[in-house]
Design an enzyme around this catalytic site. Structure first.
Site, short mmCIF file in Angstrom:
data_model
loop_
_atom_site.label_atom_id
_atom_site.label_comp_id
_atom_site.label_asym_id
_atom_site.label_seq_id
_atom_site.Cartn_x
_atom_site.Cartn_y
_atom_site.Cartn_z
N HIS A 48 0.88 -1.03 0.30
CA HIS A 48 0.23 0.09 -0.49
C HIS A 48 0.75 1.23 0.00
O HIS A 48 0.56 2.27 -1.23
CB HIS A 48 -0.57 0.28 1.11
CG HIS A 48 -2.10 1.62 1.61
ND1 HIS A 48 -2.64 2.01 0.93
CD2 HIS A 48 -1.94 1.82 2.83
CE1 HIS A 48 -2.66 3.17 1.49
NE2 HIS A 48 -2.56 3.32 2.21
N HIS A 72 3.83 7.26 5.96
CA HIS A 72 2.78 7.97 6.14
C HIS A 72 1.50 6.17 6.47
O HIS A 72 1.24 7.48 7.80
CB HIS A 72 1.57 8.14 4.47
CG HIS A 72 0.80 6.99 3.74
ND1 HIS A 72 1.18 6.28 3.35
CD2 HIS A 72 -0.57 6.48 4.57
CE1 HIS A 72 -0.23 5.29 3.15
NE2 HIS A 72 -0.36 5.44 3.14
N GLU A 76 0.84 4.97 12.65
CA GLU A 76 -0.24 5.18 13.00
C GLU A 76 -0.89 3.15 12.71
O GLU A 76 -1.06 2.91 13.86
CB GLU A 76 -1.71 4.89 12.25
CG GLU A 76 -3.16 4.84 11.97
CD GLU A 76 -3.58 6.40 12.94
OE1 GLU A 76 -2.64 6.70 13.64
OE2 GLU A 76 -4.81 5.65 13.39
N ASP A 77 0.18 2.51 12.06
CA ASP A 77 -0.32 1.13 12.25
C ASP A 77 1.13 0.26 12.54
O ASP A 77 0.87 -1.51 12.90
CB ASP A 77 -0.35 0.63 10.34
CG ASP A 77 -1.90 1.72 10.75
OD1 ASP A 77 -2.82 1.67 11.18
OD2 ASP A 77 -1.92 1.81 9.36
N ASP A 139 -3.20 8.63 -1.35
CA ASP A 139 -3.21 7.81 0.04
C ASP A 139 -4.74 7.07 0.27
O ASP A 139 -5.30 5.73 -0.32
CB ASP A 139 -3.04 7.50 1.90
CG ASP A 139 -3.08 6.68 2.66
OD1 ASP A 139 -3.37 5.73 2.40
OD2 ASP A 139 -4.53 7.61 3.35
N ASP A 260 -25.38 15.52 -25.61
CA ASP A 260 -23.36 15.27 -25.83
C ASP A 260 -23.22 14.40 -24.43
O ASP A 260 -22.59 14.94 -23.60
CB ASP A 260 -22.65 16.77 -25.83
CG ASP A 260 -23.12 17.82 -24.53
OD1 ASP A 260 -24.27 17.08 -23.62
OD2 ASP A 260 -22.06 18.16 -24.74
MN MN Z 1 -2.75 4.89 4.22
#
Ligand code: MN
Length: 711
Positions: A48, A72, A76-77, A139, A260
């Site tokens: 990712h 990034h 957080e993870d 992201d 159109d």
């Molecule tokens: Mn992410």
């Protein structure tokens, strides 16, 4: 998944001076940090951030953005901390990663348009560096591309809705049309799969039927322009399913009625050629009236520049044509991201090309309204704003420095008026606490509460201030009125008259008062005196007049006056003030001094300050405590002399505490080698409470002397 050297090569292809070392380190760091984590697709999680970095490289962004893309999700993870990132990659990267991490915690919770608008502002306010937002958008794009791997329908729909309401408008405002179209189409597929399939099928059918109609029109348009003596490149495409769907909705028509569905683009070298191309096309084909728009002379707010027109073109097809220069095209596709391309091409970041960027950034700094994403507020103003949530997830935008009281009033006036406390992110905190971005605020209310005059010192919103002021003003008027009526009644009795309002009706005009109530209020406020009112009402005083005993004398006689004005219900700080010299306490014998425009100041009857009012008996007012004041909490002041030894101050405060006294202020007024003189303010219930404390202190061996302060 893009391999390490592929990513580096891609970045170097447009930015030969890119920080190769940093990108390589970030690639390896992120891979190790994410370890064996997996995505919903079953892919290693690490794929990712690499894809996100790849998308950023396609936008030709700088190395810092690419590195941030790789890192990034680490904070957080994974176990990585911001400090680790800063140590490895420096402060700038750490800041960018932190910005993206914080943005990722924002979740749109409501369908309400105004909420979505506030969220967009929140996102902008939190993206102090525009690259934070670019990484976040990349992201989001990758998450949308892999959305179908998620099992839970509800979660997929929530993310798609959030994309549509939050990130699509942001991409639009930043002029990033390519990204916007991608996000929009992916969200559309999730939110309205049937509509999208229907439109896609219709488009496919038309394509088959027309048998390569788009390339044929492109070819004919090119020839027409060529014959007109203009070198231009022409491209054609079907419009996106979402834009077709929107148009069907907006005009309430079926697909067949939409004329159109094909759009063609003519790219030329300069602005003059744009108008040249327009002239050629308009003379070669029928023009559809009302479709011509000149966004070159009047660019869109996000700096989009182009000519638009509608034609009955080649093959008798109704088509839309956009004419623009290649520079305009790049800006139209990439928007703010194009900034870095120019930056990397060194030396081109100036003059006209730089102006559009400056203008674009300026426009970004404008707030948006739900329709046009334009408003006249500056982004700088968002930095001055703080965004806080209710427990239900409703978002409120408040000025920076706002407190729970401001928040309560923003939610509802009634909640503001009755708020007694606040839980911020689950913790009970004082009402004067400053709110931070993203705080969740739960207001605790009580029906018994009313706005406090002290709130005015810390609220920052106009609404809160106005409500508090209005309440205080009404309260003040009531208080002055009650006090004034009591003073006038007393003056009547002292002058030997039975009290009646009738004589007051006759004389109120002399005091410039429209009603008798106004007259009472004026007396209560100290603008005039009870004695003057009585003198006006009874110009020839009866012989009982000599019975009048000035209060200053009554005081010296030391007997309680049966005409005392009760101070019940008077809120300190409005019509009533407690003197700072003698700190009167319930139970003390007291006297009031009327002060013009301020109501009454209460002193203890033996306060030294009273000597200076001896010549103004008309200002003296006999007042009496009522039982209610005992609950209010009063401050008593004592002066203590204490031996200068370790631990003695501790004994002093311990003794006061044991007696239930709360120290509100403590000041060393004199200190010598042997002794300290200390002034202590203590919150007590009444004079008896203070007397008990003084007695307890006197019984403490290390304390030499204790006296109550007397003015
Ligand atoms: Mn992410």
């Amino acid at each position: 998944m893009m391999r390490q050297f592929e990513l580096v090569e891609l970045v170097k292809s447009y930015d030969p001076k890119a920080d190769e070392v940093a990108i390589n380190r970030a690639y390896v760091y992120s891979m190790k940090a994410h370890g064996s984590q997996k995505r919903a697709s079953g892919d290693p999680y690490f794929s990712h951030p690499v894809e996100v970095a790849g998308l950023l490289a396609q936008m030709k962004l700088d190395s810092a953005s690419i590195v941030t893309g790789l890192l990034h999700d680490t904070v957080e993870d994974t176990v990585a901390t911001l400090e680790d990132i800063e140590g490895m990659f420096g402060l700038d990267i750490a800041r960018l990663v932190d910005g993206v991490t914080k943005l990722s915690r924002i979740e749109l919770q409501s369908d309400n348009t105004k909420q979505a608008e506030n969220f967009r502002k929140l996102v902008l306010a939190m993206s102090q560096d525009i690259r934070v937002l670019l990484v976040k958008l990349a992201d989001r794009l990758h998450n949308m591309q892999t959305l179908h791997f998620l099992d839970e329908t509800e979660k997929r729909r929530r993310i798609a809705r959030e994309t549509m309401e939050l990130y699509v408008p942001l991409a639009e405002r930043m002029g990033m049309h390519r990204l916007k179209d991608q996000l929009e189409d992916l969200a559309f597929a999730e939110l309205h799969p049937d509509a999208r399939t229907g439109i896609t099928n219709r488009l496919g059918f038309l394509r088959d039927q027309g048998g390569g109609i788009v390339p044929r029109i492109v070819e004919e348009l090119s020839e027409t322009l060529d014959e007109g003596g203009l070198k231009a490149s022409v491209s054609g495409r079907e419009k996106s399913p979402y834009s077709i769907w929107r148009k069907m909705q907006r005009k309430n028509v079926s697909f067949e009625q939409l004329a159109d569905v094909m759009a063609f683009r003519v790219l030329v070298d300069n602005a003059a050629d744009c108008y040249h191309a327009l002239g050629i096309l308009h003379s070669a084909y029928h023009v559809v009236p009302g479709r011509f728009k000149d966004f070159i002379s009047t660019p869109k707010p996000n700096n989009y520049r182009s000519l638009h027109t509608g034609l009955i073109g080649p093959q008798k097809q109704r088509i839309e044509v956009q004419i623009r220069t290649r520079d305009m095209h790049e800006i139209a596709e990439l928007g703010v991201a194009a900034h870095w391309i120019y930056k990397q091409q060194g030396g081109r970041v100036d003059g006209r090309q730089y102006r559009w960027l400056r203008e674009l950034l300026e426009i970004l700094e404008h707030a948006s309204n739900p329709e046009e994403f334009l408003e006249h507020t500056k982004l700088a103003m968002f930095q001055d704003q703080v965004f806080a949530f209710t427990p239900k997830g409703d978002l409120f935008a408040l000025p920076r420095g706002a407190t729970p009281v401001d928040f309560a009033y923003a939610v509802h006036s009634q909640i503001g008026d009755t708020c007694v406390g606040a839980k911020i992110n689950g913790r009970l905190l004082p009402l004067r606490t400053e709110l931070s971005n993203g705080d969740q605020v739960e207001i605790i209310t009580s029906k018994a509460q009313t706005p406090s005059p002290t709130w005015e010192r810390f609220v920052v919103t106009g609404k809160a201030r106005a409500r508090i002021r209005r309440f205080v003003r009404t309260q003040q008027r009531t208080q002055y009125l009650d006090l004034g009526r009591a003073i006038v009644q007393k003056a009547f009795r002292q002058a030997g008259h039975d009290f009646s309002e009738r004589p007051l009706e006759a004389i109120r005009a002399q005091f410039n008062c429209e009603t008798v109530e106004d007259l009472y209020a004026a007396v209560g406020e100290g603008l005039t005196t009870g004695k003057l009112v009585v003198n006006a009402a009874f110009p020839q005083p009866p012989d009982t007049a000599n019975k009048v005993v000035p209060l200053s004398q009554a005081r010296r006689r030391g007997r309680p006056n049966e005409t005392a004005v009760p101070i019940r219900g008077l809120i300190p700080g409005m019509a009533l003030h407690f003197a700072g010299c003698c700190h009167p306490l319930p139970g003390d014998r007291i006297v009031g001094i009327v002060t013009t425009g301020k109501g009454v100041t209460i002193h203890t009857i033996d306060c030294d300050t009273l000597g200076s009012f001896a010549d103004e008996p008309e200002r003296w007012l006999d007042v009496a405590w009522t039982s209610e004041e005992a609950d209010a909490g009063h401050t008593g002041r004592i002066n203590v002399t204490l031996a200068n030894e370790p631990g003695n101050l501790g004994s002093l405060t311990t003794t006061i505490g044991k007696q239930g006294g709360n120290i509100s202020n403590l000041k060393i007024t004199n200190r010598s080698t042997d002794f300290f003189e200390i002034m202590v303010d203590i919150e007590v219930a009444d004079v008896k409470h203070l007397t008990n404390i003084i007695a307890a202190l006197r019984a403490t061996p290390v304390i030499n002397s204790v006296e109550r302060a007397r003015g």
